[in-house]
Scaffold this motif. Structure first.
Motif, PDB file in Angstrom:
ATOM      1  N   UNK A   1     -38.664  18.869  32.426  1.00  8.62           N
ATOM      2  CA  UNK A   1     -38.864  17.091  32.768  1.00  8.62           C
ATOM      3  C   UNK A   1     -37.773  15.861  32.762  1.00  8.62           C
ATOM      4  N   UNK A   2     -37.015  15.735  31.985  1.00 10.22           N
ATOM      5  CA  UNK A   2     -36.121  15.193  32.469  1.00 10.22           C
ATOM      6  C   UNK A   2     -35.906  15.362  33.827  1.00 10.22           C
ATOM      7  N   UNK A   3     -35.577  16.785  34.829  1.00  8.35           N
ATOM      8  CA  UNK A   3     -35.568  16.800  36.012  1.00  8.35           C
ATOM      9  C   UNK A   3     -36.198  16.733  37.034  1.00  8.35           C
ATOM     10  N   UNK A   4     -37.171  16.967  36.596  1.00  8.66           N
ATOM     11  CA  UNK A   4     -38.522  16.527  37.494  1.00  8.66           C
ATOM     12  C   UNK A   4     -39.419  15.023  37.101  1.00  8.66           C
ATOM     13  N   UNK A   5     -38.935  14.807  36.718  1.00  8.97           N
ATOM     14  CA  UNK A   5     -38.760  12.923  36.739  1.00  8.97           C
ATOM     15  C   UNK A   5     -39.035  12.696  38.337  1.00  8.97           C
ATOM     16  N   UNK A   6     -40.328  11.672  38.242  1.00 10.55           N
ATOM     17  CA  UNK A   6     -39.856  11.038  40.083  1.00 10.55           C
ATOM     18  C   UNK A   6     -39.038  10.543  39.966  1.00 10.55           C
ATOM     19  N   UNK A   7     -38.254  10.011  39.726  1.00 15.53           N
ATOM     20  CA  UNK A   7     -36.731   8.963  40.104  1.00 15.53           C
ATOM     21  C   UNK A   7     -35.482  10.423  40.851  1.00 15.53           C
ATOM     22  N   UNK A   8     -35.553  11.495  39.642  1.00 14.67           N
ATOM     23  CA  UNK A   8     -34.955  12.278  39.347  1.00 14.67           C
ATOM     24  C   UNK A   8     -35.066  13.165  40.891  1.00 14.67           C
ATOM     25  N   UNK A   9     -36.064  14.677  40.398  1.00 11.59           N
ATOM     26  CA  UNK A   9     -36.360  14.968  41.324  1.00 11.59           C
ATOM     27  C   UNK A   9     -36.271  14.996  43.130  1.00 11.59           C
ATOM     28  N   UNK A  10     -36.779  14.250  43.115  1.00 10.88           N
ATOM     29  CA  UNK A  10     -36.679  14.281  44.351  1.00 10.88           C
ATOM     30  C   UNK A  10     -34.906  13.393  45.614  1.00 10.88           C
ATOM     31  N   UNK A  11     -34.509  13.854  44.507  1.00 12.83           N
ATOM     32  CA  UNK A  11     -33.242  13.495  44.681  1.00 12.83           C
ATOM     33  C   UNK A  11     -31.888  14.226  44.528  1.00 12.83           C
ATOM     34  N   UNK A  12     -32.691  16.294  44.345  1.00 18.26           N
ATOM     35  CA  UNK A  12     -31.417  17.204  43.861  1.00 18.26           C
ATOM     36  C   UNK A  12     -31.624  17.818  45.101  1.00 18.26           C
ATOM     37  N   UNK A  13     -31.771  17.687  46.290  1.00 16.78           N
ATOM     38  CA  UNK A  13     -31.245  18.183  47.486  1.00 16.78           C
ATOM     39  C   UNK A  13     -29.829  17.734  47.728  1.00 16.78           C
ATOM     40  N   UNK A  14     -30.266  16.460  47.779  1.00 15.14           N
ATOM     41  CA  UNK A  14     -28.947  15.307  48.010  1.00 15.14           C
ATOM     42  C   UNK A  14     -27.888  15.704  47.635  1.00 15.14           C
ATOM     43  N   UNK A  15     -28.150  15.983  45.686  1.00 14.64           N
ATOM     44  CA  UNK A  15     -27.150  16.370  45.123  1.00 14.64           C
ATOM     45  C   UNK A  15     -26.492  17.517  44.941  1.00 14.64           C
ATOM     46  N   UNK A  16     -27.142  18.475  45.339  1.00 19.47           N
ATOM     47  CA  UNK A  16     -26.755  19.819  45.423  1.00 19.47           C
ATOM     48  C   UNK A  16     -26.639  19.881  46.827  1.00 19.47           C
ATOM     49  N   UNK A  17     -26.523  19.960  48.435  1.00 20.76           N
ATOM     50  CA  UNK A  17     -26.378  19.935  49.332  1.00 20.76           C
ATOM     51  C   UNK A  17     -25.001  20.033  49.451  1.00 20.76           C
TER      52      UNK A  17
END
Length: 244
Positions: free
Chosen positions: A19-35
């Motif tokens: 749930x930490x990673x899937x929170x609304x303020x984290x999950x949408x940013x993952x592609x930017x972090x991982x790209x």
């Protein structure tokens, strides 16, 4: 050495991490972090996930060993831990409390973010180091969830138990991270919409669960339930849930 951890406790740790990673303020940013990491090395996201797991496990070992080393009474820790679980549940359920808690966590997140900017994630080693600090970068959003895992560690005590509980928390957080890294753009967009449409309800349900666990610990109901459940399980399952 016995772990003395039940499957519900272990499952709670994994769920809190996820749930930490899937929170609304984290999950949408993952592609930017991982790209950039994926472009630098195809296994960089896996290294990030491993770094996250090891980082949380290290925190769990230190925290789990701290209580016994200081000679703090186990019953006192249990009561304090139960009160903290109820407090974290309220933070997740009451928006005003959540906003205030996020502001308290900002200094930790800022320090972690400053450290993360010096890591490009392109090599496996730097990707692992980046993964180790990502949980702290996201702390304003995920603080109550991380706090619930830390509280579980503190209430149980023991370096081994602490390492296992927070390693599972890190595993729960790292799994969506790695999955997003290797998902197609269209697949991520579908998953994002599905998750964001449901995550607040899941978070509220999890908050109620945390509060219920806290109340059960304060009243001793958790031990009563555990004894009844163990009485229904086969011996093989009992051996698995009680310890290794």
């Amino acid at each position: 050495m016995s772990l003395a951890l039940s499957l519900p406790q272990l499952g709670l740790s994994v769920a809190a991490g996820g749930l930490t990673t899937l929170s609304p303020c984290v999950f949408p940013l993952l592609p930017l972090v991982l790209g950039g990491a994926v472009q630098g090395h195809r296994f960089a996201p896996v290294a990030m996930g491993l770094g996250m797991v090891l980082s949380f496990a290290g925190i769990g070992v230190v925290l789990g060993a701290l209580g016994p080393a200081l000679g703090i009474d186990a019953d006192t820790i249990r009561v304090a831990g139960a009160a903290m679980l109820i407090a974290f549940a309220l933070v997740m359920l009451v928006p005003a409390l959540g906003d205030r808690f996020s502001r308290w966590m900002l200094p930790i997140a800022s320090a972690a973010n400053a450290a993360s900017t010096r890591l490009d994630g392109g090599s496996l080693l730097s990707a692992a180091a980046l993964g180790a600090v990502l949980g702290l970068v996201w702390s304003p959003c995920s603080g109550p969830l991380l706090g619930s895992a830390l509280t579980l560690v503190a209430s149980e005590g023991g370096a081994l138990r602490g390492g296992v509980v927070l390693a599972l928390f890190g595993l729960g957080a790292a799994t969506p991270l790695v999955a997003v890294a290797y998902a197609s753009r269209s697949g991520f967009m579908r998953a994002r919409d599905w998750i964001l449409a449901r995550i607040e309800g899941v978070r509220r349900g999890f908050a109620v669960l945390l509060g219920g666990i806290g109340i059960a610990i304060l009243t001793g109901a958790d031990k009563w339930v555990e004894a009844r459940v163990l009485g229904w399980l086969p011996d093989a399952w009992v051996n698995l849930t009680i310890g290794i």
